[in-house]
Design a protein around this motif. Structure first.
Motif, mmCIF file in Angstrom:
data_model
loop_
_atom_site.group_PDB
_atom_site.id
_atom_site.type_symbol
_atom_site.label_atom_id
_atom_site.label_comp_id
_atom_site.label_asym_id
_atom_site.label_seq_id
_atom_site.Cartn_x
_atom_site.Cartn_y
_atom_site.Cartn_z
ATOM 1 N N TYR A 93 92.253 -16.984 74.146
ATOM 2 C CA TYR A 93 92.298 -18.349 73.792
ATOM 3 C C TYR A 93 91.031 -18.881 72.936
ATOM 4 O O TYR A 93 89.967 -18.800 73.683
ATOM 5 C CB TYR A 93 92.471 -19.221 75.151
ATOM 6 C CG TYR A 93 93.866 -18.762 75.936
ATOM 7 C CD1 TYR A 93 94.995 -19.444 75.595
ATOM 8 C CD2 TYR A 93 94.002 -17.752 76.806
ATOM 9 C CE1 TYR A 93 96.203 -18.968 76.217
ATOM 10 C CE2 TYR A 93 95.024 -17.352 77.386
ATOM 11 C CZ TYR A 93 96.257 -17.922 77.116
ATOM 12 O OH TYR A 93 97.204 -17.753 77.487
ATOM 13 N N ASP A 111 92.136 -26.356 75.703
ATOM 14 C CA ASP A 111 93.165 -25.561 75.190
ATOM 15 C C ASP A 111 94.182 -25.683 76.085
ATOM 16 O O ASP A 111 94.274 -26.929 76.722
ATOM 17 C CB ASP A 111 92.863 -24.332 74.740
ATOM 18 C CG ASP A 111 93.824 -23.800 73.770
ATOM 19 O OD1 ASP A 111 94.978 -23.889 73.890
ATOM 20 O OD2 ASP A 111 93.065 -23.050 72.865
ATOM 21 N N THR A 112 94.926 -24.656 76.445
ATOM 22 C CA THR A 112 95.781 -24.795 77.710
ATOM 23 C C THR A 112 94.957 -24.497 78.712
ATOM 24 O O THR A 112 95.551 -24.115 79.720
ATOM 25 C CB THR A 112 97.017 -23.740 77.535
ATOM 26 O OG1 THR A 112 96.389 -22.522 77.041
ATOM 27 C CG2 THR A 112 97.930 -24.113 76.555
ATOM 28 N N GLY A 142 100.917 -25.136 84.106
ATOM 29 C CA GLY A 142 100.687 -24.688 82.942
ATOM 30 C C GLY A 142 99.551 -24.768 82.435
ATOM 31 O O GLY A 142 98.923 -24.186 81.141
ATOM 32 N N VAL A 143 98.449 -25.115 83.233
ATOM 33 C CA VAL A 143 96.997 -25.711 82.565
ATOM 34 C C VAL A 143 96.081 -24.795 83.701
ATOM 35 O O VAL A 143 96.450 -25.050 84.850
ATOM 36 C CB VAL A 143 96.744 -27.189 82.534
ATOM 37 C CG1 VAL A 143 95.340 -27.082 82.171
ATOM 38 C CG2 VAL A 143 97.496 -27.800 81.487
#
Length: 159
Positions: A93, A111-112, A142-143
């Motif tokens: 990432y 980002d994520t 999701g993070v």
């Protein structure tokens, strides 16, 4: 992104903590069984499985020498092979933005994955200058939240 734009992007992170730029910090997410490498201001690699710090610190063979023959003994340093199995390759990432949160007095890369790091102006006077890293509890699905910063007294990178 183009080369010039990527250098500008990297220098954006350097504005907030130049002494730590590109330094690799190692985290472990024991719950998910992930090994995580944070290269401050640039990228995060997530590897499935728990790998030793020694293996993670060894650079991957993502480059060839000048004469493009596969001779890994030609380098003055050790390298580790790139995994061919897609399940064993790291997920990379790239940090999409860097900013300073005045309320927290910390720099945040996003980002994520959200990496939180407090600037240390005395970093150059300390030895060793390796940061510690921790996966933080998530408040958003999701993070992945991570903290990178000065090691506590007697803290070491461990599995």
């Amino acid at each position: 992104m183009p080369r010039i734009k990527s250098v500008k992007h990297l220098l954006e992170s350097a504005k907030y903590d130049s002494a730590s730029i590109i330094q690799q910090s190692i985290c472990y997410d024991k719950k998910r069984e992930w090994s995580i490498l944070v290269s401050w201001g640039y990228a995060i690699q997530i590897v499935r499985g728990i790998l030793s710090p020694r293996e993670l610190e060894t650079p991957s063979r993502t480059f060839l020498k000048l004469f493009k023959r596969l001779d890994y003994t030609a380098y003055a340093f050790n390298t580790r092979p790139v995994r061919r199995n897609p399940c064993q390759k790291p997920f990379v990432y790239y940090m999409s933005s860097t900013g300073y949160d005045k309320a927290r007095e910390k720099t945040i890369d996003t980002d994520t994955i959200v990496v939180i790091k407090k600037e240390d102006n005395t970093r150059w006077t300390k030895a060793p200058r390796k940061d510690c890293c921790r996966v933080l509890p998530a408040n958003k699905t999701g993070v992945l939240y991570m903290w990178v910063g000065n090691c506590r007294t007697n803290e070491v990178i461990e599995l």
